[in-house]
Design a protein around this motif. Structure first.
Motif, PDB file in Angstrom:
ATOM      1  N   TRP A  58      27.204  52.442  43.436  1.00 31.81           N
ATOM      2  CA  TRP A  58      26.276  52.523  44.249  1.00 31.81           C
ATOM      3  C   TRP A  58      24.680  51.800  43.851  1.00 31.81           C
ATOM      4  CZ3 TRP A  58      21.352  55.307  44.054  1.00 31.81           C
ATOM      5  CH2 TRP A  58      20.580  55.515  44.872  1.00 31.81           C
ATOM      6  N   LEU A  59      24.411  52.243  42.198  1.00 32.67           N
ATOM      7  CA  LEU A  59      23.353  51.904  41.680  1.00 32.67           C
ATOM      8  C   LEU A  59      23.258  49.893  41.771  1.00 32.67           C
ATOM      9  CD1 LEU A  59      20.353  52.795  40.166  1.00 32.67           C
ATOM     10  CD2 LEU A  59      21.534  52.588  38.294  1.00 32.67           C
ATOM     11  N   TYR A  60      24.822  49.303  41.795  1.00 32.09           N
ATOM     12  CA  TYR A  60      24.806  47.901  41.131  1.00 32.09           C
ATOM     13  C   TYR A  60      24.749  47.330  42.339  1.00 32.09           C
ATOM     14  CZ  TYR A  60      28.298  44.052  41.381  1.00 32.09           C
ATOM     15  OH  TYR A  60      28.347  43.290  41.833  1.00 32.09           O
ATOM     16  N   TRP A  61      25.034  48.465  44.001  1.00 31.29           N
ATOM     17  CA  TRP A  61      25.277  48.062  44.553  1.00 31.29           C
ATOM     18  C   TRP A  61      23.780  48.162  44.753  1.00 31.29           C
ATOM     19  CZ3 TRP A  61      27.913  44.130  46.498  1.00 31.29           C
ATOM     20  CH2 TRP A  61      29.364  44.422  46.084  1.00 31.29           C
ATOM     21  N   THR A  62      22.404  48.366  44.726  1.00 23.71           N
ATOM     22  CA  THR A  62      21.633  48.304  45.883  1.00 23.71           C
ATOM     23  C   THR A  62      20.964  47.324  44.836  1.00 23.71           C
ATOM     24  OG1 THR A  62      20.160  49.454  43.470  1.00 23.71           O
ATOM     25  CG2 THR A  62      21.047  50.668  45.265  1.00 23.71           C
ATOM     26  N   PHE A  63      21.146  46.038  44.331  1.00 26.09           N
ATOM     27  CA  PHE A  63      20.934  44.893  43.910  1.00 26.09           C
ATOM     28  C   PHE A  63      22.137  43.953  43.628  1.00 26.09           C
ATOM     29  CE2 PHE A  63      19.655  48.178  40.699  1.00 26.09           C
ATOM     30  CZ  PHE A  63      17.818  47.378  40.356  1.00 26.09           C
ATOM     31  N   ALA A  64      22.950  44.254  44.259  1.00 26.18           N
ATOM     32  CA  ALA A  64      24.306  43.337  44.571  1.00 26.18           C
ATOM     33  C   ALA A  64      24.385  42.701  45.878  1.00 26.18           C
ATOM     34  CB  ALA A  64      25.781  43.507  43.362  1.00 26.18           C
ATOM     35  N   ALA A  65      23.586  43.867  46.520  1.00 27.97           N
ATOM     36  CA  ALA A  65      23.855  43.972  48.012  1.00 27.97           C
ATOM     37  C   ALA A  65      23.619  42.839  49.321  1.00 27.97           C
ATOM     38  CB  ALA A  65      23.877  44.815  49.420  1.00 27.97           C
ATOM     39  N   ALA A  66      21.962  42.307  48.661  1.00 29.53           N
ATOM     40  CA  ALA A  66      21.954  41.798  48.973  1.00 29.53           C
ATOM     41  C   ALA A  66      22.066  39.729  48.579  1.00 29.53           C
ATOM     42  CB  ALA A  66      20.050  41.267  48.434  1.00 29.53           C
ATOM     43  N   PRO A  67      22.342  39.665  47.546  1.00 30.93           N
ATOM     44  CA  PRO A  67      22.847  38.206  47.398  1.00 30.93           C
ATOM     45  C   PRO A  67      24.807  38.160  47.943  1.00 30.93           C
ATOM     46  CG  PRO A  67      22.644  39.467  45.641  1.00 30.93           C
ATOM     47  CD  PRO A  67      21.467  40.247  46.372  1.00 30.93           C
ATOM     48  N   LEU A  68      25.041  39.527  47.727  1.00 32.52           N
ATOM     49  CA  LEU A  68      26.068  39.174  49.020  1.00 32.52           C
ATOM     50  C   LEU A  68      25.888  38.904  50.301  1.00 32.52           C
ATOM     51  CD1 LEU A  68      29.897  39.602  48.491  1.00 32.52           C
ATOM     52  CD2 LEU A  68      29.196  42.106  49.336  1.00 32.52           C
ATOM     53  N   ARG A  69      25.404  39.920  50.489  1.00 28.86           N
ATOM     54  CA  ARG A  69      24.766  39.607  52.328  1.00 28.86           C
ATOM     55  C   ARG A  69      24.611  38.032  52.315  1.00 28.86           C
ATOM     56  NH1 ARG A  69      22.793  43.938  52.465  1.00 28.86           N
ATOM     57  NH2 ARG A  69      20.617  43.303  52.412  1.00 28.86           N
ATOM     58  N   ALA A  70      23.705  38.040  51.271  1.00 29.04           N
ATOM     59  CA  ALA A  70      23.181  35.897  51.848  1.00 29.04           C
ATOM     60  C   ALA A  70      24.620  35.096  51.622  1.00 29.04           C
ATOM     61  CB  ALA A  70      22.671  35.383  50.454  1.00 29.04           C
ATOM     62  N   ILE A  71      26.271  35.258  50.892  1.00 30.74           N
ATOM     63  CA  ILE A  71      27.155  34.646  50.544  1.00 30.74           C
ATOM     64  C   ILE A  71      27.191  34.831  52.252  1.00 30.74           C
ATOM     65  CG2 ILE A  71      28.642  34.293  49.982  1.00 30.74           C
ATOM     66  CD1 ILE A  71      27.826  35.500  47.243  1.00 30.74           C
ATOM     67  N   ILE A  72      27.078  36.126  52.500  1.00 33.36           N
ATOM     68  CA  ILE A  72      28.640  36.322  53.569  1.00 33.36           C
ATOM     69  C   ILE A  72      28.132  35.681  54.584  1.00 33.36           C
ATOM     70  CG2 ILE A  72      29.184  38.229  55.330  1.00 33.36           C
ATOM     71  CD1 ILE A  72      29.629  39.808  53.056  1.00 33.36           C
ATOM     72  N   ARG A  91      37.543  24.098  51.244  1.00 35.22           N
ATOM     73  CA  ARG A  91      37.323  23.757  49.693  1.00 35.22           C
ATOM     74  C   ARG A  91      35.401  24.960  49.618  1.00 35.22           C
ATOM     75  NH1 ARG A  91      38.482  19.770  52.532  1.00 35.22           N
ATOM     76  NH2 ARG A  91      37.703  18.822  52.071  1.00 35.22           N
ATOM     77  N   HIS A  92      34.596  24.607  50.789  1.00 35.29           N
ATOM     78  CA  HIS A  92      33.534  25.283  50.193  1.00 35.29           C
ATOM     79  C   HIS A  92      33.736  26.996  50.373  1.00 35.29           C
ATOM     80  CE1 HIS A  92      29.116  26.519  51.885  1.00 35.29           C
ATOM     81  NE2 HIS A  92      29.526  26.465  50.788  1.00 35.29           N
ATOM     82  N   ALA A  93      34.593  27.359  51.783  1.00 36.38           N
ATOM     83  CA  ALA A  93      34.990  28.626  51.573  1.00 36.38           C
ATOM     84  C   ALA A  93      35.550  29.238  50.476  1.00 36.38           C
ATOM     85  CB  ALA A  93      36.006  28.491  53.437  1.00 36.38           C
ATOM     86  N   VAL A  94      36.620  28.596  49.850  1.00 38.25           N
ATOM     87  CA  VAL A  94      37.525  28.873  48.865  1.00 38.25           C
ATOM     88  C   VAL A  94      35.949  29.697  47.807  1.00 38.25           C
ATOM     89  CG1 VAL A  94      38.676  28.343  46.625  1.00 38.25           C
ATOM     90  CG2 VAL A  94      39.208  28.018  49.426  1.00 38.25           C
ATOM     91  N   GLY A  95      34.997  28.177  47.350  1.00 32.79           N
ATOM     92  CA  GLY A  95      33.871  28.772  47.045  1.00 32.79           C
ATOM     93  C   GLY A  95      33.012  30.218  46.579  1.00 32.79           C
ATOM     94  N   LEU A  96      32.633  30.519  48.180  1.00 30.89           N
ATOM     95  CA  LEU A  96      31.912  31.092  48.735  1.00 30.89           C
ATOM     96  C   LEU A  96      33.282  32.479  48.663  1.00 30.89           C
ATOM     97  CD1 LEU A  96      30.338  30.101  51.858  1.00 30.89           C
ATOM     98  CD2 LEU A  96      29.232  31.023  50.398  1.00 30.89           C
ATOM     99  N   ALA A  97      34.696  32.422  48.343  1.00 36.15           N
ATOM    100  CA  ALA A  97      35.557  33.625  48.599  1.00 36.15           C
ATOM    101  C   ALA A  97      35.428  34.126  47.055  1.00 36.15           C
ATOM    102  CB  ALA A  97      37.320  32.934  48.541  1.00 36.15           C
ATOM    103  N   LEU A  98      35.603  33.089  46.010  1.00 40.49           N
ATOM    104  CA  LEU A  98      35.246  33.400  44.581  1.00 40.49           C
ATOM    105  C   LEU A  98      33.782  33.991  44.299  1.00 40.49           C
ATOM    106  CD1 LEU A  98      37.183  30.124  43.079  1.00 40.49           C
ATOM    107  CD2 LEU A  98      37.802  32.458  43.095  1.00 40.49           C
ATOM    108  N   ARG A  99      32.822  33.936  45.141  1.00 42.51           N
ATOM    109  CA  ARG A  99      31.848  34.349  44.293  1.00 42.51           C
ATOM    110  C   ARG A  99      31.501  35.856  45.090  1.00 42.51           C
ATOM    111  NH1 ARG A  99      27.067  30.011  46.547  1.00 42.51           N
ATOM    112  NH2 ARG A  99      26.103  31.861  45.876  1.00 42.51           N
ATOM    113  N   ARG A 100      32.247  35.632  46.241  1.00 37.13           N
ATOM    114  CA  ARG A 100      32.236  37.598  46.756  1.00 37.13           C
ATOM    115  C   ARG A 100      32.937  38.442  46.137  1.00 37.13           C
ATOM    116  NH1 ARG A 100      34.039  37.605  52.394  1.00 37.13           N
ATOM    117  NH2 ARG A 100      34.870  35.373  52.374  1.00 37.13           N
ATOM    118  N   LEU A 101      34.193  37.498  45.747  1.00 33.14           N
ATOM    119  CA  LEU A 101      34.850  38.054  44.805  1.00 33.14           C
ATOM    120  C   LEU A 101      34.750  38.772  43.696  1.00 33.14           C
ATOM    121  CD1 LEU A 101      38.286  38.540  45.241  1.00 33.14           C
ATOM    122  CD2 LEU A 101      38.635  37.467  43.997  1.00 33.14           C
ATOM    123  N   GLY A 102      33.445  37.677  43.051  1.00 34.98           N
ATOM    124  CA  GLY A 102      32.719  38.045  41.997  1.00 34.98           C
ATOM    125  C   GLY A 102      32.047  39.231  42.313  1.00 34.98           C
ATOM    126  N   TYR A 103      31.375  39.567  42.967  1.00 35.22           N
ATOM    127  CA  TYR A 103      30.486  41.037  43.094  1.00 35.22           C
ATOM    128  C   TYR A 103      31.072  41.799  43.607  1.00 35.22           C
ATOM    129  CZ  TYR A 103      26.129  38.237  43.831  1.00 35.22           C
ATOM    130  OH  TYR A 103      25.288  37.266  43.255  1.00 35.22           O
TER     131      TYR A 103
END
Lengths: 374, 647
Positions: free
Chosen positions: B91-105, B113-125
């Motif tokens: 939960w603590l992690y998501w209080t920081f990571a939720a915003a960049p994840l939303r930015a990617i989404i 291919r761009h979608a693949v890159g974005l998907a990898l980043r989302r998968l990372g988060y």
């Protein structure tokens, strides 16, 4: 409405903080179980005595009732169930707390209030939980986590909007984690000790069993009290849910179109806030506080003649705080009234609490490359 | 004849009957074995179900005992600590990571291919969140002093949660229910949430079916209950899979009803059949056979869908889904190579799966001297080599084709450009490389398979020598062709002449001949050896000369200036002007009786002289008419008649 929304919000927050303070003290006491059961008992006076005076009890009871009823009232005054995930968690945890906790309160505090010779010390409580009624123990363990999570999330969502939060966080967060973990560990440690003593100390076991007898004699009265409280609570919850359901059902055909910047369209109902419409339609919309008119990140600009209710005091205060222009509204407080509305979101969807703490800096940064969010 | 036939017939009948009896015997033995095996398994199954209830009761009693002696309370306390640590940290992690994840989404993917890159980043988060949860839970679990046997329970529960969450995250990232531009699979929006929840549900079932019986066996020592649970969960998985296939196919049909449906491969039916067969095999105890079936089915399904899957990521480059022709005619190089890699990898993974399932002792086989195993390994080597060669060939072919497409459309009769030499040589290079690749691959494959290729090569040398003597002209043609091309004597699209009759535009160049299109139409195939001296009419420039006969009375200087003026006019012509190297000039060339002949001359790009001459003559005619000068005509001829001498 009797009070303004702003005052209601403050009362709810204050009562919640008051209850959280009590729970924190209680859990700290439990954590002393890591030292010994005696230590728990010795410190009980210092940590819990303020609450065990009749005044303290009355205050606690009042806070609990006020917090619960305001929570239910806010549930009843909703216009849809389009909530953020955090809000859902808070709602469910909050709803689960009273039934889970009632047993503990009635079984110990009420009994010791009613019967003078009933000795509800930690030795007795732990013995009951570890030996005689383990299912109650599981219930109480669950409620520790539930209450603490509810309180922590609430506290965090308030504090995170304060400017001091970045400095406070390194102190507050470890405490928020340490208290329940240490309490649970203390509970486990003390439980072992109590089980060992039960096995060896026959006199003490005698004492405990006498206490248990008192509890059993009281069983019927306590049952009545519990049932009464359950009934009241159940009725209150059912009423809140019923009001909400009735409102949703009654207005299900009163559709309102909302069009967003970026060519997005959504359908809402009369009475729903713009933020709820965004959530219900999967339209990205920044909202750090989750729709409590606190953070200002759900800000929208609307045409002057838009068919939206007038801003209330809480919203105006927040708008003043973030130095919003005249045509700005908070999406979470702008309720649809019937005619289609066209709105423009101000913040990009990915802003975080920083945007609420420092509204100016964020806007300056994004104003230049404010792109329509798809 | 008859006495000779009878014993033969008898012999035939005898062998037939004996083979039949042997078959019968073998079959019987096999079916007997199988039925014994199956009946043992069924017996075990019945036992499982018969004893499951009593075992469950025992387990319940054990749990009750654990409750009263403090074990259960202790375990739950510790488990809640795990929840606080794991869920709290995440939960603590998501209080920081939720915003960049939303930015990617909220980013619009411009290309797949761009979608693949974005998907990898989302998968990372998302994956980091799960990893944090797992690590903190496991770390905390390792520190806490668990009561005996509970640690296995905790590990199982954690594994269950992690497995379900991981699959869910992956499904969610791939399908992206609310963001079609980020989607990595060709799934319609209305079906996306169904796919994600279906995958999550199946993972829950499968993970339970795998983990819980194991736990029951090791910790609860309730192996029969475990068997019953396994069968029950397996049944649930089967039913869910069948339902998923049914729903998927039904919705597809529903959508297609508007159009007329073509008869198609009954995918849903086959899939259902495979699922049911797997379930029955697993139930009857053929777990390994069932696994083999599943492996093969998955590989087949992936192979069948591989083209669609791979080309999905290049759907912007290869044209939309409806535009089949674009996909067929000019595919990009990368997707084709990726498709080949994907197919090969699928096959390899499938084979590896089979090896794992059949528990083939690989190490023993590779070091041992089993000739069959050795041969299989060599074949595998050859297949891998073939794959590499194929990839190389695709890469080169696509590189050449793309270069050719960039250069020009290959039309021999279009005007020459600076790229004609490449256009001439690249197709030849392509063919040469194909031959080289095939030869090298054949030789390497033979060598890998253990065939000695040295004698073969020597033999080929001698054989080639013999052929060389026998077919001298052929060798001469090929070698002269090589030199013609090296010396750049002609290119495709050039007009060449060789000797008196052989002339035409070069249309096609092969190893032995050049195809010349005569301006009257016929296509002449000339072996390089017979080409001899080549006159290339299409190089650099040509000079064209023509005569204009005018009456003797014209002023030569005036005419010269007029022609020069026309030449300057022509250079200004937007169409013809750029082709002219030296403008039209004319001068008095000869004076004949009754006629002045002016010779005109200009230099131009090869092949343009005819058009230019026509244009020049037209202008000259017009200018002469304007000046009132006519061309010299045969005119009245003066006949001098010698007067007859006076008598």
């Amino acid at each position: 409405m009797l009070f303004s929304r702003l005052i209601v919000r403050r009362i709810r927050l204050g009562s919640g903080l008051f209850l959280l303070l009590f729970v924190a003290g209680h859990l700290c006491n439990l954590a002393l179980g890591l030292v010994s059961v005696d230590a728990m008992e010795r410190w009980r006076g210092a940590l819990l005595m303020p609450w065990q005076t009749s005044f303290g009890q009355a205050l606690l009871l009042a806070a609990a009732i006020v917090h619960a009823s305001l929570g239910l009232a806010s549930l009843a005054s909703r216009h849809s169930l389009a909530m953020s995930r955090t809000d859902w968690v808070q709602l469910l945890l909050g709803l689960a707390t009273p039934p889970l906790l009632l047993n503990h309160v009635v079984g110990l505090q009420v009994t010791s209030d009613l019967v003078a010779r009933f000795r509800a010390d930690y030795g007795y409580v732990l013995a009951v939980y570890w030996r005689y009624a383990p299912l109650f123990a599981l219930q109480q363990l669950l409620v520790v986590v539930v209450v603490w999570a509810h309180g922590t999330i609430g506290l965090h969502s308030t504090l995170v909007l304060k400017r001091a939060w970045p400095r406070l966080a390194p102190i507050v967060i470890p405490i928020l984690f340490a208290i329940p973990i240490l309490a649970l560990l203390g509970f486990a440690h003390a439980g072992e000790a109590v089980l060992a003593r039960l096995a060896t100390d026959a006199d003490w076991r005698e004492l405990i069993e006498q206490n248990l007898l008192i509890r059993q004699e009281m069983g019927y009265r306590l049952g009545v009290i519990q049932a009464g409280v359950f009934l009241v609570y159940g009725v209150a919850v059912a009423a809140a849910v019923g009001v909400l359901a009735a409102r949703i059902l009654r207005r299900r055909r009163m559709r309102v179109m909302v069009s967003y910047d970026g060519g997005l369209d959504a359908v809402g109902r009369v009475g729903m806030s713009v933020l709820e419409v965004s959530r219900a339609n999967g339209i990205p919309h920044a909202s750090v506080c989750g729709g409590r008119a606190r953070c200002g990140t759900c800000r929208i600009t609307v045409p002057g003649d838009a068919d939206i209710d007038a801003p209330a005091e809480a919203e105006l205060a927040t708008l003043r705080r973030v130095q919003a222009p005249a045509d700005a509204r908070l999406a979470c407080q702008a309720h649809l009234q019937g005619r289609p509305v066209s709105v423009k979101r101000v913040y990009p969807v990915f802003v975080d609490a920083e945007a609420a703490r420092e509204p100016g800096s964020w806007l300056e940064e994004i104003e230049s490359d404010l792109e329509p969010v798809p | 004849m008859r006495p000779w036939l009878i014993p033969l017939a008898g012999a035939i009948a005898g062998t037939a009957s004996s083979t039949a009896s042997a078959d019968e015997f073998g079959l019987q033995r096999l079916t007997g074995l199988a039925s014994a095996y199956v009946s043992t398994n069924l017996e075990a199954l019945r036992n499982d179900f018969a004893l499951a209830l009593s075992e469950a009761q025992q387990l319940g009693a054990a749990i009750a005992a654990a409750l009263s002696d403090g074990t259960a309370v202790r375990s739950v306390t510790f488990a809640l600590i795990l929840v606080v640590v794991g869920a709290g940290l995440e939960w603590l992690y998501w209080t920081f990571a939720a915003a960049p994840l939303r930015a990617i989404i909220n980013t619009m993917a411009t290309t797949p291919r761009h979608a693949v890159g974005l998907a990898l980043r989302r998968l990372g988060y998302l994956g980091f969140g799960v990893m944090l949860f797992t690590a903190s839970t496991v770390g905390a679990a390792l520190i806490l002093p668990w009561p005996p046997n509970v640690d296995a329970l905790v590990i199982t529960a954690t594994a269950l949660v992690v497995a379900v969450r991981s699959t869910w995250i992956i499904a969610d990232v791939v399908v992206s229910p609310h963001h079609p531009s980020l989607r990595l699979a060709a799934i319609q929006s209305y079906r996306s949430t169904f796919v994600v929840s279906g995958v999550a549900w199946l993972t829950v079932l499968a993970a339970t079916a795998l983990l819980v019986p194991q736990l029951l066996t090791t910790v609860g020592s309730a192996s029969h209950l475990a068997g019953a649970v396994r069968v029950g969960m397996g049944g649930l998985v089967t039913v869910s899979l069948l339902a998923a296939v049914r729903i998927a196919s039904r919705r597809e049909d529903g959508r297609d009803n508007e159009r007329r449906r073509r008869p198609r491969f009954p995918k849903a039916l086959i899939a259902s059949f495979v699922i049911v067969a797997t379930a029955i095999l697993a139930l009857l105890g053929g777990g390994r056979t069932a696994a083999v079936l599943v492996d093969i089915a998955i590989v087949a399904a992936l192979l069948g869908a591989s083209k669609r899957i791979v080309f999905f990521f290049w759907r912007d480059a290869t044209g939309s889904d409806d535009d089949k022709t674009a996909t067929e005619t000019s595919p990009d190089m990368l997707p084709v190579i990726v498709l080949a890699v994907v197919r090969f990898a699928t096959l390899v993974a499938g084979a590896a799966g089979l090896i794992l399932i059949m528990q083939v002792p690989l190490a023993e086989l590779t070091s041992g001297s089993n000739p069959f195993a050795q041969f299989a390994l060599q074949v595998a080597d050859t297949v891998a080599l073939g794959f590499v060669v194929y990839l190389g060939w695709i890469a080169i072919r696509f590189a050449i084709d793309r270069r050719l497409r960039q250069l020009a459309p290959l039309d021999p009769h279009s005007p020459a450009t600076e790229n004609t030499r490449l256009l001439t040589l690249l197709p030849l290079l392509r063919t040469t490389l194909a031959i080289v690749f095939v030869t090298l691959f054949a030789l390497s494959a033979l060598w890998t398979l253990g065939v000695q290729i040295a004698p073969l090569l020597a033999g080929a040398g001698i054989f080639g020598l013999a052929i060389g003597f026998g077919a001298q002209t052929l060798v001469r043609d090929v070698i002269s062709g090589v030199f013609f091309l090296i010396e750049d004597v002609f290119r495709i699209g050039e007009y060449i002449e060789s000797g008196a009759t052989t002339k035409g535009t070069v249309e096609h160049i092969s190893f032995r001949t050049v195809a010349l299109r005569h301006h009257n139409g016929p296509l002449t195939f000339v072996p390089y050896g017979l080409l001899g001296t080549v006159r290339n009419d299409s190089r650099d420039w040509v000079i064209d000369k023509f005569n204009i006969p005018l009456p003797l009375s014209v002023d030569s200087e005036k005419i010269r200036r007029m022609i020069k003026g026309i030449g300057e006019d022509l250079t200004l012509d937007p169409e013809l002007g750029p082709l002219i190297r030296e403008p039209l000039k004319g001068k008095l060339y000869r004076v004949d009786p009754g006629v002045k002949i002016f010779r005109c001359k200009f230099m131009t790009a090869p092949g343009c002289q005819f058009d230019l001459r026509t244009a020049a003559l037209k202008k000259i005619e017009a200018a002469l008419a304007e000046a009132g000068i006519s061309f010299a005509s045969a005119g009245p001829e003066t006949i001098f008649v010698r007067k007859a001498p006076d008598p």
